[in-house]
Design an enzyme around this catalytic site. Sequence first.
Site, PDB file in Angstrom:
ATOM      1  N   ASP A  12       0.250  -9.720  -0.869  1.00 29.66           N
ATOM      2  CA  ASP A  12       0.598  -9.445   0.538  1.00 29.66           C
ATOM      3  C   ASP A  12      -0.424 -10.118   1.455  1.00 29.66           C
ATOM      4  O   ASP A  12      -1.150  -9.473   2.202  1.00 29.66           O
ATOM      5  CB  ASP A  12       0.660  -7.945   0.812  1.00 29.66           C
ATOM      6  CG  ASP A  12      -0.686  -7.246   0.601  1.00 29.66           C
ATOM      7  OD1 ASP A  12      -0.913  -6.173   1.219  1.00 29.66           O
ATOM      8  OD2 ASP A  12      -1.529  -7.778  -0.156  1.00 29.66           O
ATOM      9  N   ASP A  17      -6.111 -11.640  -0.574  1.00 29.37           N
ATOM     10  CA  ASP A  17      -5.016 -12.201  -1.376  1.00 29.37           C
ATOM     11  C   ASP A  17      -5.092 -13.730  -1.367  1.00 29.37           C
ATOM     12  O   ASP A  17      -4.849 -14.386  -2.371  1.00 29.37           O
ATOM     13  CB  ASP A  17      -3.661 -11.802  -0.793  1.00 29.37           C
ATOM     14  CG  ASP A  17      -3.454 -10.320  -0.658  1.00 29.37           C
ATOM     15  OD1 ASP A  17      -4.009  -9.725   0.284  1.00 29.37           O
ATOM     16  OD2 ASP A  17      -2.751  -9.750  -1.508  1.00 29.37           O
ATOM     17  N   ASN A  41      -0.226  -5.691   3.840  1.00 33.53           N
ATOM     18  CA  ASN A  41      -1.200  -5.944   4.916  1.00 33.53           C
ATOM     19  C   ASN A  41      -0.494  -6.204   6.245  1.00 33.53           C
ATOM     20  O   ASN A  41      -1.014  -5.887   7.315  1.00 33.53           O
ATOM     21  CB  ASN A  41      -2.065  -7.162   4.570  1.00 33.53           C
ATOM     22  CG  ASN A  41      -3.094  -6.828   3.515  1.00 33.53           C
ATOM     23  OD1 ASN A  41      -3.652  -5.724   3.528  1.00 33.53           O
ATOM     24  ND2 ASN A  41      -3.317  -7.729   2.591  1.00 33.53           N
ATOM     25  N   THR A 125      -1.566  -7.753  -6.092  1.00 35.27           N
ATOM     26  CA  THR A 125      -2.703  -7.546  -5.177  1.00 35.27           C
ATOM     27  C   THR A 125      -2.241  -6.930  -3.855  1.00 35.27           C
ATOM     28  O   THR A 125      -2.938  -7.019  -2.850  1.00 35.27           O
ATOM     29  CB  THR A 125      -3.432  -8.879  -4.891  1.00 35.27           C
ATOM     30  OG1 THR A 125      -2.511  -9.781  -4.242  1.00 35.27           O
ATOM     31  CG2 THR A 125      -3.969  -9.500  -6.167  1.00 35.27           C
ATOM     32  N   PHE A 166      -5.544   1.504  -0.291  1.00 33.56           N
ATOM     33  CA  PHE A 166      -4.379   1.052   0.477  1.00 33.56           C
ATOM     34  C   PHE A 166      -3.176   0.656  -0.387  1.00 33.56           C
ATOM     35  O   PHE A 166      -2.049   1.076  -0.121  1.00 33.56           O
ATOM     36  CB  PHE A 166      -4.760  -0.130   1.383  1.00 33.56           C
ATOM     37  CG  PHE A 166      -3.573  -0.678   2.136  1.00 33.56           C
ATOM     38  CD1 PHE A 166      -2.893  -1.792   1.669  1.00 33.56           C
ATOM     39  CD2 PHE A 166      -3.124  -0.058   3.298  1.00 33.56           C
ATOM     40  CE1 PHE A 166      -1.780  -2.290   2.358  1.00 33.56           C
ATOM     41  CE2 PHE A 166      -2.015  -0.539   3.989  1.00 33.56           C
ATOM     42  CZ  PHE A 166      -1.342  -1.652   3.511  1.00 33.56           C
ATOM     43  N   ASN A 167      -3.365  -0.190  -1.412  1.00 33.38           N
ATOM     44  CA  ASN A 167      -2.209  -0.700  -2.165  1.00 33.38           C
ATOM     45  C   ASN A 167      -1.415   0.416  -2.845  1.00 33.38           C
ATOM     46  O   ASN A 167      -0.195   0.337  -2.954  1.00 33.38           O
ATOM     47  CB  ASN A 167      -2.662  -1.718  -3.217  1.00 33.38           C
ATOM     48  CG  ASN A 167      -3.046  -3.044  -2.604  1.00 33.38           C
ATOM     49  OD1 ASN A 167      -2.643  -3.362  -1.477  1.00 33.38           O
ATOM     50  ND2 ASN A 167      -3.856  -3.818  -3.306  1.00 33.38           N
ATOM     51  N   HIS A 240     -11.708  -7.835  -2.549  1.00 32.85           N
ATOM     52  CA  HIS A 240     -10.937  -7.047  -3.521  1.00 32.85           C
ATOM     53  C   HIS A 240     -10.073  -7.902  -4.467  1.00 32.85           C
ATOM     54  O   HIS A 240     -10.262  -7.891  -5.667  1.00 32.85           O
ATOM     55  CB  HIS A 240      -9.996  -6.091  -2.788  1.00 32.85           C
ATOM     56  CG  HIS A 240     -10.643  -5.204  -1.776  1.00 32.85           C
ATOM     57  ND1 HIS A 240     -11.455  -4.145  -2.100  1.00 32.85           N
ATOM     58  CD2 HIS A 240     -10.574  -5.224  -0.414  1.00 32.85           C
ATOM     59  CE1 HIS A 240     -11.853  -3.533  -0.980  1.00 32.85           C
ATOM     60  NE2 HIS A 240     -11.335  -4.163   0.044  1.00 32.85           N
ATOM     61  N   ASP A 241      -9.108  -8.608  -3.918  1.00 36.27           N
ATOM     62  CA  ASP A 241      -8.014  -9.150  -4.731  1.00 36.27           C
ATOM     63  C   ASP A 241      -8.407 -10.193  -5.777  1.00 36.27           C
ATOM     64  O   ASP A 241      -7.887 -10.172  -6.897  1.00 36.27           O
ATOM     65  CB  ASP A 241      -6.915  -9.712  -3.815  1.00 36.27           C
ATOM     66  CG  ASP A 241      -6.212  -8.612  -3.039  1.00 36.27           C
ATOM     67  OD1 ASP A 241      -5.645  -8.894  -1.979  1.00 36.27           O
ATOM     68  OD2 ASP A 241      -6.249  -7.447  -3.498  1.00 36.27           O
TER      69      ASP A 241
END
Length: 312
Positions: A12, A17, A41, A125, A166-167, A240-241
């Site tokens: 996203d 990402d 996102n 992700t 969040f995800n 993160h991703d």
Amino acid sequence: MSEKIKMILDCDPGHDDAVALMVAGSSPKLELLGVTVVAGNQTIDNTVRNALHLVEYLGLDVPVYAGCPLPMVRERKIADDIHGESGLDGPVFPPLQRKAETEHAVNYLVRTLMESEGDIVVVTTGPMTNLAMALRMEPRIAQKIRRIVLMGGSVGYGNVTPAAEFNIWADGEAAQVCFTCGAPVTMVGLDVTRKVLCYPHIVERMGAVGNRAGKLFAELMGHFCRTEKEVFGFDGGPLHDPVTVASLIDPELLTLQDMNVQIEIRAQQSYGRTNCDSFDYLHLPHTAQVAVDIDVERFWDIIEDALRRYDA
Ligand code: RIB
Ligand code: CA
């Protein structure tokens, strides 16, 4: 050299990402079969447009498939506080030429996985809606997925509520479907991604790579690190991703612990929490490999190596 790992990136974009895509797109150890896009996102129109800008700018000959605009059950939530109105605020791209494929991402996932030898890793992700919908449409793909490697969840605190990351929070039902489908699961949560903070010296290091990828990294982090500072007070944005993709490039990157992981989808306050039984209190079957530590230095080396592989 050992076989390339075949993978699909479901994302996203989203600043982090974008870095995951940059890493997946240049590694000689990976074969990026396709990019499927989900709302998360930002709205699906924004995340698809961002994915197309990224593959075009990076010169990646990889098909992009538009996926689900909404979660399976709850209303859509976006993370514009971090990623901005476009979902990829910061970089300015040339006018877009690339188009998304006409096939829906969910149909692409079902078709590709069913036709495969069972050798494809699905990296997610963003919210797991596309993969969950594919599993609902054709449950047999669960036996065809080599492994699900997701950025999401946490053993500890959340980042969108005290309990949830969040995800997972954006589509808890989708996460529940994916975690219980029977395919092997590796959960890359905030416990490790909050250890790879993109401090100013990292941004300088990657910008100094001096090609289009290094330039893009620096522009992306310009926005991402500013909003992460505003929202969380971090002096470096947690990247993160890309940890998911980096863990495929170097299997030693993460310290993993088998755990029973249950997704909270009934509570109000704790909706979207990944309840990770790290002490095995419940003696339930272990349902995921959970990342509990990361070799931070090695991670940044992987990122730099990935950026260097792009031409000027
Ligand atoms: O919680 C972090 C996750 O949410 C990352 O995937 C980021 O891109 C957002 O989607
Ligand atoms: Ca994401």
